[in-house]
Each structure stands twice: as structure tokens, then as C-alpha cells.
Design an enzyme around this catalytic site. Structure first.
Site, PDB file in Angstrom:
ATOM      1  N   THR A   1      75.264   3.220  74.864  1.00  0.00           N
ATOM      2  CA  THR A   1      76.427   3.870  75.465  1.00  0.00           C
ATOM      3  C   THR A   1      75.971   4.770  76.606  1.00  0.00           C
ATOM      4  O   THR A   1      74.912   5.400  76.539  1.00  0.00           O
ATOM      5  CB  THR A   1      77.213   4.676  74.429  1.00  0.00           C
ATOM      6  OG1 THR A   1      76.370   5.703  73.875  1.00  0.00           O
ATOM      7  CG2 THR A   1      77.700   3.777  73.299  1.00  0.00           C
TER       8      THR A   1
ATOM      9  N   LYS B   1      78.973  13.111  61.860  1.00  0.00           N
ATOM     10  CA  LYS B   1      79.008  11.798  62.501  1.00  0.00           C
ATOM     11  C   LYS B   1      79.573  10.724  61.571  1.00  0.00           C
ATOM     12  O   LYS B   1      80.393   9.902  61.982  1.00  0.00           O
ATOM     13  CB  LYS B   1      77.617  11.407  62.996  1.00  0.00           C
ATOM     14  CG  LYS B   1      77.048  12.326  64.062  1.00  0.00           C
ATOM     15  CD  LYS B   1      75.864  11.725  64.765  1.00  0.00           C
ATOM     16  CE  LYS B   1      76.268  10.599  65.679  1.00  0.00           C
ATOM     17  NZ  LYS B   1      77.140  11.017  66.788  1.00  0.00           N
TER      18      LYS B   1
ATOM     19  N   GLY C   1      80.353   3.767  80.720  1.00  0.00           N
ATOM     20  CA  GLY C   1      80.684   2.701  79.791  1.00  0.00           C
ATOM     21  C   GLY C   1      79.569   2.405  78.813  1.00  0.00           C
ATOM     22  O   GLY C   1      78.965   3.315  78.248  1.00  0.00           O
TER      23      GLY C   1
ATOM     24  N   GLY D   1      81.239   9.528  71.110  1.00  0.00           N
ATOM     25  CA  GLY D   1      80.318   8.501  70.623  1.00  0.00           C
ATOM     26  C   GLY D   1      80.701   7.999  69.250  1.00  0.00           C
ATOM     27  O   GLY D   1      80.548   6.811  68.946  1.00  0.00           O
ATOM     28  N   ASP D   2      81.231   8.893  68.404  1.00  0.00           N
ATOM     29  CA  ASP D   2      81.663   8.480  67.065  1.00  0.00           C
ATOM     30  C   ASP D   2      82.925   7.617  67.137  1.00  0.00           C
ATOM     31  O   ASP D   2      83.082   6.670  66.356  1.00  0.00           O
ATOM     32  CB  ASP D   2      81.916   9.709  66.194  1.00  0.00           C
ATOM     33  CG  ASP D   2      80.654  10.522  65.971  1.00  0.00           C
ATOM     34  OD1 ASP D   2      79.568   9.928  65.977  1.00  0.00           O
ATOM     35  OD2 ASP D   2      80.769  11.755  65.811  1.00  0.00           O
TER      36      ASP D   2
ATOM     37  N   GLY E   1      78.259   7.080  78.372  1.00  0.00           N
ATOM     38  CA  GLY E   1      79.275   8.066  78.728  1.00  0.00           C
ATOM     39  C   GLY E   1      80.300   7.493  79.686  1.00  0.00           C
ATOM     40  O   GLY E   1      80.873   6.428  79.457  1.00  0.00           O
TER      41      GLY E   1
ATOM     42  N   SER F   1      90.619  13.752  68.051  1.00  0.00           N
ATOM     43  CA  SER F   1      90.736  13.055  69.334  1.00  0.00           C
ATOM     44  C   SER F   1      90.673  11.536  69.196  1.00  0.00           C
ATOM     45  O   SER F   1      90.843  10.818  70.188  1.00  0.00           O
ATOM     46  CB  SER F   1      89.614  13.510  70.277  1.00  0.00           C
ATOM     47  OG  SER F   1      88.346  13.018  69.850  1.00  0.00           O
TER      48      SER F   1
ATOM     49  N   GLY G   1      88.345  18.300  70.375  1.00  0.00           N
ATOM     50  CA  GLY G   1      87.891  18.070  69.009  1.00  0.00           C
ATOM     51  C   GLY G   1      87.254  16.722  68.817  1.00  0.00           C
ATOM     52  O   GLY G   1      87.105  15.928  69.755  1.00  0.00           O
TER      53      GLY G   1
END
Length: 286
Positions: A197, A18, A202, A229-230, A199, A269, A265
Site C-alpha cells: 500500500t 489493528k 494507491g 490501512g486497516d 497511501g 471511519s 478515527g
């Protein structure tokens, strides 16, 4: 289920973690990023350092330790692009609180410190305390969820959670935008600001002055949610460091996370500033 063997279509090995993912996300969007951490004296650690260096990230405060393997995550992605992750922290837990304090105390005031929960809770506490003394803004991504003392959460700006982490912290389900917005406003009294967050829905945010929601652009095909998320947190942090307000930083974070799920990935990504040009061009940084 127990005892079941499942066939996979492919296997791919790539750098992650992360903290490293978020560092790459911030660097690709123009941030000057320094990374603090530990890797093992192994091929995985060497690969991770090469990748971070190639992204322009300062790795002078990354320590190589000989008695631990580099942290490892096993990610299973289903046919809908959704993932399940098993993390073995390894060398992540070798970083010491005293060393983190020294590095942060040498940082320039006004920088943004971004933390995750894949390290020892004692180190998280030391980092947040040192950031407060040094005048750094502390962004804590409480993932994976762990229980931390209330006084640590109180200085986070923002505390970043996903639906499951917010649910754990509040003790009740947080799934929809209206519920998440209420949750963020409630949690805002436990920290300086909060972002949740959601997903494909939003994200929502709340600070001392206002609260709001940012809708995610619809994606035709989700390829892989790993690292989304990262991507969000890295984008959020770099724009806060640049002087953006929380609402605008969340907008960029949502765009970065949405871009990320359209590619396989984690680090591979993450978008560049050029990828997010339609979002970034109208932003005004204070």
C-alpha cells in the site's frame, strides 16, 4: 524533539487495535467475521467487546485476562491528517499459540485468516501453520514490521505491507509506484502473493500470474489517516473470502482506505458496502 511540550486541540478515546479495526472493516462490507484475541478485565476491554458485538462480529473466541490491561494505542494526528502511533500491546500478548491452533482447526476450510503483528510472533507462526493444515488462506499484514522466518512468509497469500514495511523487508527505500511494483514482484518469490500500500498513491500487487497497480481516487481534504490501512486490509480480506481475484480485492481495499481518510478515527471511519457501491457494483466474484 526531546524536552518539547506540544499543545493538542482535542482528545478522543475510541476502540481500536489493528486486528479489531480490520475485523470491523470486513464486517461492515458483509463479511462473516470471527475474532480471536485477548482483552484486559477493564473498561477498555469491555468497550471493545461491546463494539465488536454491535458490528455483528463473533467474539466467542476473545478471552478476558485479569493480569494485563487491554492493548492501547496513542495516536497523534497533525493538521494534515497524518498520524504517529505508539502501541502498548498489553493483553494482545496474552493470547496463547495452543488456543489459536485449536480455534483455527475448528474453522471451515476455505475461510480467510487475517493476521497482524501486534501479537506474539510465536502466535503468528502457530496461526499460519494451522491455517495451512486447515486449508485457510492466510493474509498477513506485517504491521508493525517484525522479522519472521522465511518459511512463514512463503505461505502468505497475500503478504500485505506499506511503504515503510516493504522498505524494512527489502533493505531499500520503497516510495514510488514503479519502485513498489518492482518490489512486489521481487517479494512475490518469498510469498504466494504480495500487496504494497502506498497511501494517496494507491497500492500495487503481484502474484504468480500477474502484477499491477491501483490508483487511489484524489481526496480533497484528508481528515485522519488513522485506520486507513486497516480499512484496506479488512476490505481486501472479505473480498478474497468471497472469491474475488487479487486485483479486484486490491481495488476495493484502495477504495475503502480512501474513504477512511475522509473521516476521523479508525473503526468509525470504515465504510459500509453502501458507501462503496460505485466500486462494488461492477465487480464479478468468481
Amino acid at each position: 524533539m526531546p524536552g518539547q511540550t506540544v499543545l493538542a486541540e482535542e482528545f478522543r478515546k475510541s476502540p481500536g487495535g489493528k486486528g479489531a479495526n480490520q475485523a470491523v472493516a470486513a464486517a461492515r462490507l458483509g463479511g462473516r467475521v470471527s475474532f480471536i484475541g485477548c482483552v484486559g478485565d477493564d473498561d477498555d476491554g469491555a468497550m471493545l467487546l461491546r463494539v465488536l458485538r454491535s458490528e455483528g462480529i463473533d467474539i466467542s473466541d476473545v478471552e478476558t485476562v485479569g493480569d494485563q490491561a487491554t492493548g492501547l494505542a496513542v495516536v497523534a494526528v497533525d493538521r494534515f491528517g497524518q498520524n504517529s502511533i505508539l502501541v502498548v500491546p498489553g493483553a494482545n500478548f496474552a493470547i496463547k499459540a495452543d488456543r489459536v491452533r485449536r480455534v483455527i482447526r475448528a474453522s471451515a476450510p476455505g475461510a480467510v485468516l487475517t493476521l497482524q503483528a501486534e501479537i506474539d510472533p510465536e502466535v503468528i507462526a502457530a496461526a499460519i501453520d494451522a491455517a495451512a493444515v486447515q486449508g485457510l488462506r492466510a493474509v498477513l499484514n506485517l504491521a508493525p514490521f517484525i522479522h519472521l522466518p522465511a518459511q512463514l512468509l512463503a505461505t502468505c497469500d497475500p503478504l500485505v505491507l506499506n511503504e515503510s514495511e516493504a522498505s524494512e523487508l527489502l533493505g531499500e527505500p520503497v516510495r514510488s509506484v514503479p519502485v513498489a511494483l518492482r518490489a512486489a514482484q521481487e517479494l512475490r518469490h518469498r510469498s504466494r502473493s504480495v500487496v504494497i500500500t502506498l497511501g494517496e498513491q494507491g497500492a500495487v500487487w503481484a502474484d504468480a500470474h500477474d502484477a499491477g497497480a491501483v490508483e487511489a481516487e484524489r481526496v480533497e481534504q484528508v481528515v485522519d489517516t488513522t485506520g486507513a490501512g486497516d480499512a484496506f486490509v479488512g476490505a481486501l480480506a472479505v473480498h478474497l473470502a468471497g472469491g474475488a481475484d487479487l486485483a479486484d480485492a486490491v481495488r476495493v481495499g484502495v477504495a475503502a482506505g480512501t474513504f477512511s481518510v475522509t473521516r476521523p478515527g479508525a473503526q468509525s471511519s470504515h465504510p459500509t458496502a453502501a458507501d462503496l457501491a460505485p466500486i462494488l457494483s461492477p465487480l464479478r466474484v468468481r
